[in-house]
Design an enzyme around this catalytic site. Sequence first.
Site: not given
Ligand code: GAR
Length: 202
Positions: A66, A110, A142, A144-145
């Site tokens: 990774r 998010h 940062d 973290g998640t």
């Molecule tokens: C978005 O809602 C974003 O917040 C989420 O994926 C979607 C992407 O949509 N991201 C996560 O869940 C990250 N953990 P898109 O490909 O249509 O822009």
Amino acid sequence: MSARLVVLVSGAGTNLQALIDACADPSYGAGVAAVGADRDGIEAFARAQRAGIPTFVCRVSDFQTRGDWDRELARQCAAHQPDLVVLAGFMKLVGPAVLAMFGGRLVNTHPALLPAFPGMHGVRDALAYGVKVTGCTLFLVDEGTDSGPVIGQAAVPVHDDDDERSLHERVKTAERGLLVETVGRMVRQGWSVHGRKVTVGS
Ligand code: GAR
């Protein structure tokens, strides 16, 4: 001079598209220099290619560790000299090499109101919990998640008849607006971070 964005994606790329569309107006103050992904064959790449934006792929499975993947991702991003790296639906946690190079100018979106419902299933988890309001959060990444300082948030109602798809669509509509508006203000006005508090502009 326009700020350079590198946008990292994993899927449909509707947030990427919103940024590409915003960047078409020179007064927005930014341009998408490159789009990177952790996989290929995604709609987000087709969007980048239609807009004539360079793309790169960096797959975890192509590397022994990774850490090797993380270092290569940092190198690929750096090759495009970004002012800001935007994770727009990028479904991987970045590692120390990316953070060392872009920390403080690495933003993620998010689909929940953090610190509620971090992780891979923000919409599903909010729905399962039964909240009446959820939304989206733009934050500085940062170690973290989904734990970094919050830059901006937008709330959306949860409807009684929502399923994950309908709620996610409502969240994503708000998310695209928040992303375009906030990234634009960041590149035009700058930002500062004091502890967990982010201030955009003066
Ligand atoms: C978005 O809602 C974003 O917040 C989420 O994926 C979607 C992407 O949509 N991201 C996560 O869940 C990250 N953990 P898109 O490909 O249509 O822009």
